[in-house]
Design an enzyme around this catalytic site. Structure first.
Site, short mmCIF file in Angstrom:
data_model
loop_
_atom_site.label_atom_id
_atom_site.label_comp_id
_atom_site.label_asym_id
_atom_site.label_seq_id
_atom_site.Cartn_x
_atom_site.Cartn_y
_atom_site.Cartn_z
N CYS A 2 56.36 53.62 42.83
CA CYS A 2 56.70 54.22 41.54
C CYS A 2 55.42 54.47 40.75
O CYS A 2 54.35 53.98 41.10
CB CYS A 2 57.58 53.25 40.76
SG CYS A 2 58.96 52.64 41.72
N ARG A 27 54.61 59.98 42.95
CA ARG A 27 54.76 58.61 43.44
C ARG A 27 56.23 58.21 43.57
O ARG A 27 56.55 57.18 44.18
CB ARG A 27 54.08 57.63 42.49
CG ARG A 27 52.62 57.89 42.30
CD ARG A 27 52.04 56.89 41.33
NE ARG A 27 51.98 55.58 41.94
CZ ARG A 27 50.94 55.10 42.61
NH1 ARG A 27 49.87 55.83 42.74
NH2 ARG A 27 50.97 53.91 43.14
N TRP A 77 60.84 55.40 42.53
CA TRP A 77 61.21 55.60 43.93
C TRP A 77 62.02 54.36 44.28
O TRP A 77 61.49 53.27 44.40
CB TRP A 77 59.96 55.70 44.79
CG TRP A 77 60.21 56.08 46.21
CD1 TRP A 77 60.27 57.36 46.71
CD2 TRP A 77 60.43 55.21 47.32
NE1 TRP A 77 60.52 57.32 48.06
CE2 TRP A 77 60.62 56.03 48.47
CE3 TRP A 77 60.48 53.83 47.48
CZ2 TRP A 77 60.86 55.50 49.73
CZ3 TRP A 77 60.73 53.30 48.74
CH2 TRP A 77 60.92 54.14 49.85
N ASN A 103 56.06 48.56 39.46
CA ASN A 103 55.89 49.22 40.75
C ASN A 103 55.67 48.11 41.77
O ASN A 103 54.75 47.31 41.62
CB ASN A 103 54.66 50.15 40.71
CG ASN A 103 54.31 50.68 42.08
OD1 ASN A 103 55.17 50.79 42.95
ND2 ASN A 103 53.04 51.00 42.28
N GLY A 104 56.52 48.04 42.80
CA GLY A 104 56.39 47.01 43.82
C GLY A 104 57.74 46.41 44.13
O GLY A 104 58.78 47.01 43.82
N GLU A 483 50.38 66.00 64.15
CA GLU A 483 50.20 66.28 62.72
C GLU A 483 51.03 67.52 62.30
O GLU A 483 51.69 67.51 61.27
CB GLU A 483 48.70 66.49 62.42
CG GLU A 483 48.37 66.87 60.99
CD GLU A 483 48.81 65.86 59.94
OE1 GLU A 483 49.22 64.75 60.30
OE2 GLU A 483 48.78 66.21 58.75
N LYS A 487 53.98 67.46 59.51
CA LYS A 487 53.96 68.34 58.33
C LYS A 487 55.29 69.10 58.24
O LYS A 487 55.90 69.19 57.18
CB LYS A 487 52.84 69.39 58.42
CG LYS A 487 51.45 68.96 58.13
CD LYS A 487 51.15 68.74 56.68
CE LYS A 487 51.39 67.32 56.29
NZ LYS A 487 50.37 66.35 56.58
N GLU A 490 58.39 66.78 57.50
CA GLU A 490 58.26 66.14 56.19
C GLU A 490 58.72 67.06 55.06
O GLU A 490 59.42 66.64 54.15
CB GLU A 490 56.78 65.77 56.03
CG GLU A 490 56.39 65.05 54.80
CD GLU A 490 54.90 64.69 54.80
OE1 GLU A 490 54.09 65.37 55.46
OE2 GLU A 490 54.55 63.73 54.11
N HIS A 506 58.42 64.69 82.45
CA HIS A 506 58.94 63.32 82.59
C HIS A 506 60.16 63.09 81.72
O HIS A 506 60.53 61.94 81.47
CB HIS A 506 57.82 62.32 82.29
CG HIS A 506 56.65 62.48 83.20
ND1 HIS A 506 56.70 62.12 84.53
CD2 HIS A 506 55.43 63.03 83.00
CE1 HIS A 506 55.54 62.42 85.10
NE2 HIS A 506 54.76 62.98 84.19
N LYS A 606 54.12 59.76 47.61
CA LYS A 606 52.73 59.99 48.06
C LYS A 606 52.05 58.70 48.49
O LYS A 606 51.32 58.67 49.45
CB LYS A 606 51.97 60.62 46.89
CG LYS A 606 50.52 60.93 47.19
CD LYS A 606 50.42 62.19 47.99
CE LYS A 606 48.98 62.56 48.31
NZ LYS A 606 48.94 63.45 49.48
O1 M6R Z 1 47.44 57.28 51.65
P1 M6R Z 1 47.51 57.09 53.12
O2 M6R Z 1 46.57 57.99 53.86
O3 M6R Z 1 47.30 55.66 53.54
O4 M6R Z 1 48.97 57.50 53.52
C1 M6R Z 1 49.43 57.38 54.84
C2 M6R Z 1 50.70 58.15 55.05
O5 M6R Z 1 51.71 57.68 54.20
C3 M6R Z 1 50.51 59.65 54.79
O6 M6R Z 1 49.49 60.18 55.58
C4 M6R Z 1 51.82 60.42 55.05
O7 M6R Z 1 52.12 60.38 56.41
C5 M6R Z 1 51.68 61.84 54.53
N1 M6R Z 1 52.69 62.09 53.55
C6 M6R Z 1 51.82 62.90 55.57
O8 M6R Z 1 51.67 64.17 55.01
#
Ligand code: M6R
Length: 611
Positions: A2, A27, A77, A103-104, A483, A487, A490, A506, A606
């Protein structure tokens, strides 16, 4: 995950809080709330709403409806309790006297809640945070600080807290343990926030709270205390991020802006680190003998940062001939890793706050490893707990899907591999110099790839209706496929998987049927013919193949694949920094055509500060 913000000063607090929250919404964005002390009424005025921040903002007419010069705010969140008005923060104590944003996660909240209920204290929400507000009031006897101190001895878990009490309308209390919190020093005002972007408009002078610290903020001063309640002098640092770096600047989405910012970000990250034909890391001290004695390099990270680690393994092993192991940070502490004083643990994190990555760092340190982190956010927890830090200098990244932070992480890994190889003598002079030249050329080449965005938008328009997409590739192309797939899923919510091409036979190839979309990566020259064979295999089973290859291989690929995206020819070391760009753009345009909320995808945040 959050976002929290607090303000005490002479101006109206509510508009400042709402503006701060708008910059923290990445966040968490399932509900929001503010509490402001209204001096005319002599009480706390608390307003909360489920949904995006603009729901709350509209209800409060941008804050104009709330009067008071001190307050706290929160964007959520959800962890404990579904998103709802009542579960939103601030959570207040029974009498409404004490408001808390958090937050936590409070791990022992159930036990504390039962205790408070047994004392006749009713609860209104399902949150763990309400326990904190109720417990502070339970211990409160006119001394807020001492009541907070008693609560801190009883709660377990991770927390960043902002606390406001109507008996002390000139003070905010901030507390931090395992969740980020910064303090901001303005002219006649003070701030607390999860992230500097929330307060950048008002001040650039900040200090970073350490775990176990508590701070009392008034409009004129901020006093910090350690866990023993002894005063602590905090270092105040100047943040050099530009305000417009955290604004959309005319772009429809932060993600697109951040994709387009990659050339500048890479320049900022690379050019100062190549001087007179050598890689130079300022403020970085690893004894050459330590590097020579290294038995293993571990790379630990989550999500996209983990994918950088996969590329890093190939590059570091190739250039240094030292063994490199890559681990998901969320698994690291459960796998009994083999780490000793001859192990360098490279921790990669954009935010520098990912809880699993932080836990892996601490485990690696406990086992005797040295920690080198690659981080974007200056002063973040991971950066501060590391022995050495290499910053990516990508600037603030707001979109949940990482782009410019990812490509600069890759660039830092390239620089690191070359630096180590130079110390170890495992790279020839000529090769070393050409690698450095290629790195310096990289930002221009990324610009070249970005100039093809319209083609990629066209391909996205052809394929955005697919329900399922496979990414295939070998070696670095496999890592890049992972990756590209992340992307896409996500932000567009399309089911997508990445496979090492050799694994198709396989099992996975049974999923290929007429019309299945396969994104085939074949940028790596030495493996191009293998990539072609896999394209033929899936094509002959009816797949639609969108290929990604280099300019010089375009013709050959065009003869087989349904459509081809290209990047300039380049050395393997820098190829991933180029190949990621079309994959980012493809995901972006697909999500755009599907009408998705690109910067704030559902269920995500994020900065993942919970396990
Ligand atoms: O802040 P960080 O690099 O530690 O975050 C790791 C992942 O949460 C982050 O890379 C996540 O997979 C991204 N949203 C992908 O786009």
């Amino acid at each position: 995950m959050c976002g929290i913000v607090g303000y005490v000063g002479q101006e109206q607090a509510a508009p400042i809080l709402l503006d701060g929250l708008s910059r923290l919404e990445y966040r968490g964005y399932d509900s929001a709330g503010v509490a402001v002390y209204d001096s005319t009424l002599g009480t706390l005025s608390v307003h909360k709403a489920k949904g995006r921040l603009n729901v709350l903002s509209q209800q409060l007419h941008g804050g104009a409806d709330l009067h008071g010069t001190i307050g706290i705010g929160h964007t959520r969140w959800a962890t404990h309790g579904a998103p709802s008005d009542v579960n939103s923060h601030p959570q207040v104590s029974r009498s409404g006297k004490i408001a808390v944003v958090h937050n936590g996660i409070i791990e022992n909240y159930a036990e504390l809640k039962s205790f408070l209920i047994s004392q006749g204290i009713p609860f209104t929400s399902e949150t763990d945070t309400e326990v904190i507000a109720q417990l502070i009031e339970y211990f409160y006897d006119g001394d807020l600080l001492s009541a907070v101190g008693r609560v801190l001895h009883r709660i377990q878990g991770a927390y960043a807290l902002g606390i406001l009490c109507d008996d002390c309308p000139d003070k905010l209390i901030a507390v931090r343990k395992d969740s980020p919190l910064i303090l901001g020093y303005g002219e006649g005002c003070s701030f607390l926030a999860s992230d500097v972007t929330a307060i950048l408009r008002h001040t650039r002078k900040v200090s970073y709270m350490e775990d176990g610290e508590l701070a009392v903020l008034t409009q004129d001063s901020i006093q910090c205390y350690n866990h023993l309640m002894q005063p602590v002098d905090k270092e105040i640092v100047q943040v050099d991020w530009e305000m417009d770096a955290a604004e959309k600047g005319g772009y429809e989405h932060f993600m697109f802006k951040e994709i387009m910012e990659q050339p500048q970000a890479l320049r900022r990250c690379i050019s100062p680190r190549i001087r007179e034909g050598e890689v130079v890391f300022e403020d970085f001290h690893l004894d050459p003998q330590y590097i020579r004695d290294l038995q293993k390099i571990y790379i630990v990270a989550c999500g996209s940062s983990y994918h950088v680690g996969m590329v890093g393994k190939y590059q570091l092993e190739k250039l240094t001939r030292k063994p490199v192991e890559v681990a998901l940070a969320s698994e690291f502490r459960y796998m009994d890793p083999i780490v000793n004083e001859h192990t360098l643990v490279v921790v990669i994190s954009q935010s520098g706050e990912t809880l699993d990555t932080m836990a892996a760092l601490r485990e690696a340190r406990r086992l005797g490893g040295k920690i080198l982190s690659i981080v974007n956010v200056v002063g973040s927890s991971i950066a501060r707990e590391s022995d050495q830090v290499l910053y990516t200098w990508a600037g603030p990244e707001i979109a949940v899907a990482t782009t410019k932070a990812y490509s600069t992480q890759l660039a830092v890994i390239c620089l690191l591999a070359l630096y180590f190889a130079r110390v170890l003598g495992t790279v020839e002079d000529g090769e070393y110099r050409s690698c450095l030249e290629d790195l310096l050329r990289l930002p221009d080449q990324v610009e070249q790839v970005l100039s093809q965005k319209d083609h990629i938008q066209y391909f996205a328009s052809q394929y955005f209706n697919h329900d399922s997409v496979f990414f295939i590739g070998r070696n670095i192309d496999y890592a890049m496929g992972l990756e590209g797939s992340l992307k896409l899923k996500e932000i567009s919510y399309i089911h997508s998987e990445a496979y090492a091409s050799g694994e198709l036979k396989h099992g996975t190839i049974s999923l290929i049927e007429p019309g299945t979309l396969v994104v085939a990566l074949g940028t790596c020259k030495r493996l191009f013919q293998k990539a072609m064979s896999n394209v033929v295999e899936v094509k002959s089973r009816g797949a639609d193949v969108l290929a990604l290859t280099t300019e010089s291989c375009r013709k050959e690929m065009e003869g087989t694949a349904s459509a081809v995206m290209t990047i300039p020819d380049a050395r393997e070391l820098v190829l991933p920094c180029l190949s990621v760009v079309p994959l980012q753009l493809f995901a972006y345009y697909v999500a755009l055509m599907r009408g998705c909320d690109i910067d704030k995808p559902r269920n995500l945040a994020k900065s993942v500060t919970v396990e």
